[in-house]
Design a protein around this motif. Structure first.
Motif, PDB file in Angstrom:
ATOM      1  N   VAL A 271       1.403  -0.860   0.490  1.00  0.00           N
ATOM      2  CA  VAL A 271       0.174  -0.175   0.561  1.00  0.00           C
ATOM      3  C   VAL A 271       0.498   1.180   0.009  1.00  0.00           C
ATOM      4  N   SER A 272       0.304   2.446  -0.613  1.00  0.00           N
ATOM      5  CA  SER A 272       1.132   3.559  -0.977  1.00  0.00           C
ATOM      6  C   SER A 272       1.409   4.111   0.398  1.00  0.00           C
ATOM      7  N   SER A 273       2.433   4.134   0.959  1.00  0.00           N
ATOM      8  CA  SER A 273       2.493   5.013   2.849  1.00  0.00           C
ATOM      9  C   SER A 273       3.765   6.308   2.696  1.00  0.00           C
ATOM     10  N   ASN A 274       4.686   6.523   1.708  1.00  0.00           N
ATOM     11  CA  ASN A 274       5.206   7.049   1.940  1.00  0.00           C
ATOM     12  C   ASN A 274       5.432   8.845   1.320  1.00  0.00           C
ATOM     13  N   TRP A 275       5.732   9.409   2.927  1.00  0.00           N
ATOM     14  CA  TRP A 275       6.060  10.383   2.774  1.00  0.00           C
ATOM     15  C   TRP A 275       5.770  11.289   2.334  1.00  0.00           C
ATOM     16  N   GLN A 276       5.627  12.718   1.742  1.00  0.00           N
ATOM     17  CA  GLN A 276       7.202  13.445   0.784  1.00  0.00           C
ATOM     18  C   GLN A 276       6.443  14.970   1.447  1.00  0.00           C
ATOM     19  N   GLU A 277       7.793  15.098   1.707  1.00  0.00           N
ATOM     20  CA  GLU A 277       7.791  17.384   2.302  1.00  0.00           C
ATOM     21  C   GLU A 277       8.853  17.200   1.256  1.00  0.00           C
ATOM     22  N   ALA A 278       8.737  18.703   0.959  1.00  0.00           N
ATOM     23  CA  ALA A 278      10.264  19.990   0.006  1.00  0.00           C
ATOM     24  C   ALA A 278       9.025  20.502   1.486  1.00  0.00           C
ATOM     25  N   SER A 279      10.320  20.983   1.466  1.00  0.00           N
ATOM     26  CA  SER A 279      10.436  22.785   2.376  1.00  0.00           C
ATOM     27  C   SER A 279      11.437  23.652   1.844  1.00  0.00           C
ATOM     28  N   LEU A 280      11.215  25.020   2.414  1.00  0.00           N
ATOM     29  CA  LEU A 280      12.271  26.375   1.726  1.00  0.00           C
ATOM     30  C   LEU A 280      12.034  27.078   2.114  1.00  0.00           C
ATOM     31  N   GLY A 281      13.271  27.788   3.021  1.00  0.00           N
ATOM     32  CA  GLY A 281      13.457  27.968   4.919  1.00  0.00           C
ATOM     33  C   GLY A 281      14.873  29.020   4.396  1.00  0.00           C
ATOM     34  N   LEU A 282      14.747  29.898   5.331  1.00  0.00           N
ATOM     35  CA  LEU A 282      16.089  30.777   5.600  1.00  0.00           C
ATOM     36  C   LEU A 282      16.458  31.409   6.909  1.00  0.00           C
ATOM     37  N   SER A 283      17.511  31.108   7.243  1.00  0.00           N
ATOM     38  CA  SER A 283      17.805  30.982   8.329  1.00  0.00           C
ATOM     39  C   SER A 283      18.904  32.594   8.831  1.00  0.00           C
ATOM     40  N   PHE A 284      17.819  33.260   9.408  1.00  0.00           N
ATOM     41  CA  PHE A 284      19.652  34.671  10.234  1.00  0.00           C
ATOM     42  C   PHE A 284      18.854  34.646  11.579  1.00  0.00           C
ATOM     43  N   TRP A 285      20.932  34.671  11.481  1.00  0.00           N
ATOM     44  CA  TRP A 285      21.707  34.452  12.916  1.00  0.00           C
ATOM     45  C   TRP A 285      21.978  36.250  13.181  1.00  0.00           C
ATOM     46  N   LEU A 286      21.131  36.113  14.666  1.00  0.00           N
ATOM     47  CA  LEU A 286      21.700  37.886  15.398  1.00  0.00           C
ATOM     48  C   LEU A 286      23.277  37.769  15.766  1.00  0.00           C
ATOM     49  N   ASP A 287      23.442  36.806  16.526  1.00  0.00           N
ATOM     50  CA  ASP A 287      24.386  36.280  16.650  1.00  0.00           C
ATOM     51  C   ASP A 287      24.946  34.822  16.614  1.00  0.00           C
ATOM     52  N   GLU A 288      26.261  34.273  15.925  1.00  0.00           N
ATOM     53  CA  GLU A 288      26.480  32.957  15.474  1.00  0.00           C
ATOM     54  C   GLU A 288      26.112  31.817  16.820  1.00  0.00           C
ATOM     55  N   ARG A 289      25.154  31.840  17.857  1.00  0.00           N
ATOM     56  CA  ARG A 289      24.700  31.053  18.927  1.00  0.00           C
ATOM     57  C   ARG A 289      23.364  31.883  19.017  1.00  0.00           C
ATOM     58  N   ALA A 290      22.476  32.364  18.023  1.00  0.00           N
ATOM     59  CA  ALA A 290      21.289  32.920  17.724  1.00  0.00           C
ATOM     60  C   ALA A 290      20.640  32.781  16.876  1.00  0.00           C
ATOM     61  N   VAL A 291      19.281  32.490  16.564  1.00  0.00           N
ATOM     62  CA  VAL A 291      19.578  32.417  15.093  1.00  0.00           C
ATOM     63  C   VAL A 291      17.388  32.543  15.095  1.00  0.00           C
ATOM     64  N   VAL A 292      17.206  33.448  14.155  1.00  0.00           N
ATOM     65  CA  VAL A 292      15.489  33.677  13.815  1.00  0.00           C
ATOM     66  C   VAL A 292      15.844  32.344  12.095  1.00  0.00           C
ATOM     67  N   LYS A 293      13.985  31.949  12.293  1.00  0.00           N
ATOM     68  CA  LYS A 293      13.917  30.707  11.193  1.00  0.00           C
ATOM     69  C   LYS A 293      12.461  30.903  10.683  1.00  0.00           C
ATOM     70  N   ALA A 294      12.390  30.968   9.632  1.00  0.00           N
ATOM     71  CA  ALA A 294      11.259  30.557   8.727  1.00  0.00           C
ATOM     72  C   ALA A 294      11.555  29.325   7.505  1.00  0.00           C
ATOM     73  N   ASP A 295      10.363  28.797   7.540  1.00  0.00           N
ATOM     74  CA  ASP A 295      10.375  28.087   6.235  1.00  0.00           C
ATOM     75  C   ASP A 295       8.807  28.090   5.468  1.00  0.00           C
ATOM     76  N   LEU A 296       9.011  27.678   4.430  1.00  0.00           N
ATOM     77  CA  LEU A 296       7.711  26.685   3.830  1.00  0.00           C
ATOM     78  C   LEU A 296       7.427  25.187   3.605  1.00  0.00           C
ATOM     79  N   GLN A 297       6.663  24.467   4.037  1.00  0.00           N
ATOM     80  CA  GLN A 297       6.893  23.162   3.849  1.00  0.00           C
ATOM     81  C   GLN A 297       5.663  22.798   2.873  1.00  0.00           C
ATOM     82  N   ARG A 298       5.478  21.905   1.744  1.00  0.00           N
ATOM     83  CA  ARG A 298       4.320  21.296   1.144  1.00  0.00           C
ATOM     84  C   ARG A 298       5.010  19.560   1.586  1.00  0.00           C
ATOM     85  N   ARG A 299       3.785  19.309   2.606  1.00  0.00           N
ATOM     86  CA  ARG A 299       4.249  17.718   3.197  1.00  0.00           C
ATOM     87  C   ARG A 299       3.169  16.733   2.277  1.00  0.00           C
ATOM     88  N   ASP A 300       2.640  15.652   1.290  1.00  0.00           N
ATOM     89  CA  ASP A 300       2.003  15.093   0.258  1.00  0.00           C
ATOM     90  C   ASP A 300       1.253  14.078   1.915  1.00  0.00           C
TER      91      ASP A 300
END
Length: 333
Positions: free
Chosen positions: A284-313
């Motif tokens: 039976v077809s049970s294979n999940w697929q996900e495509a993601s596209l996003g960015l990370s903006f480092w306020l500092d080397e160890r502090a980050v803001v992230k955003a991403d789009l996802q398409r999961r079938d």
């Protein structure tokens, strides 16, 4: 931060997500606090205490609660030779890219890659003994004897984690990894994990153990502004020994590939394609697929803001596809 021979640290994540078929959600997802102590030049102690979903309440009523507290690490390590050491206690299983290094400023995406959550499954820790060291320059090994999963084969592998809480030790687990980092910016790793009886002594079919094997391999590359991660993992469970279970869970596998580029010193863009299947042993077809596209903006080397789009079938079309976006913050110290 260091206080004499004692070190304090930690990391945290908070997010907002809007995904089709789910309620919009804010979450103070995870706070992990680290305490370590160096006794001498050969002996050290490490620990990690995790709180998830901000709030934990008394659950004696039997009602569900989303909050969660866990002791992810608690171990003593002894360096018996200059490049060889042994550790005992609650330890992270040496597998994959994220299981051991999962601070949010070290990876792309608001959430960890789904294959490393659903198949491996991160964060995965067990209680036991692990020997580690360097074979030759750039080539290292890890060998672990530990508690194992407890799963009757009727559900996803990750549901069998015992989390070190009075874990059933009827059957132990064996993990071996080799990792090559001899080229600057390049890592290759391969792990084999074996359990002789994942059911931990439960009744068997034809007196067979529910043996299970995980094979995983990955590469992680950083070259100037470019990055690439790719991983494959597969579980094989003794199909003939499944007890009162649907044998579709006898195979569980997944893979992903993730290229990235630092367009600015503190701004990176990534794309990731993932496939995984927790019920791969049937037709039976049970294979999940996900495509993601996003960015990370480092306020500092160890502090980050992230955003991403996802398409999961959804694999069989019976549910709403999980498309949407995630935003979050993360830090470590």
């Amino acid at each position: 931060s260091a206080f004499g021979n004692t070190t304090l640290g930690g990391y945290g994540v908070a997010y907002f997500k809007r995904i089709d078929g789910e309620k919009d959600e804010f979450d103070a997802y995870r706070l992990v606090l680290f305490v370590g102590h160096t006794f001498n030049d050969k002996v050290r102690f490490s620990s990690e205490l995790e709180i998830e979903h901000a709030y934990v309440k008394d659950n004696t009523s039997g009602t569900a609660t989303s909050g969660y507290v866990a002791l992810e690490q608690l171990f003593l390590e002894y360096q018996y030779l200059p490049k060889h050491r042994v550790a005992a206690g609650q330890l992270l299983v040496p597998v994959g890219i994220l299981n051991e290094t999962h601070e949010p400023d070290t990876f792309y995406g608001t959430f960890r890659a789904p294959v490393e959550r659903e198949i491996i499954p991160s964060t995965w820790f067990e209680t036991g003994l692990m020997a580690s060291g360097e074979i030759v320059s750039g080539l290292s090994y890890d060998a672990m004897l530990s508690s194992g999963l407890k799963n009757d084969g009727s559900k996803a592998i990750k549901e069998g984690r015992q989390r070190g809480s009075k874990a059933d030790g009827s059957d132990l687990a064996y993990t071996a990894r080799i990792k090559y980092t001899g080229i600057s910016g390049f890592e290759w790793g391969a792990t084999w994990h074996h359990q002789t009886d994942m059911s931990q002594g439960s009744p068997k079919v034809a007196n067979q153990n529910l043996d299970a094997d995980l094979l995983e391999t990955h590469i992680a590359v950083k070259k100037d502004i470019f990055g690439l991660r790719a991983l494959y993992a597969k579980w094989d469970v003794n199909k003939a020994a499944l007890v009162a279970a649907d044998t579709k869970y006898a195979e569980q596998e997944g893979w992903y590939i993730e290229p990235s580029i630092k367009v600015l010193p503190n701004l990176g863009i990534f794309a990731r394609y993932s496939e995984w299947d927790n019920t791969a042993a049937d037709s039976v077809s049970s294979n999940w697929q996900e495509a993601s596209l996003g960015l990370s903006f480092w306020l500092d080397e160890r502090a980050v803001v992230k955003a991403d789009l996802q398409r999961r079938d959804d694999p069989d079309g019976s549910k709403i596809d999980k498309n949407g976006f995630n935003v979050g913050i993360g830090f470590s110290f």
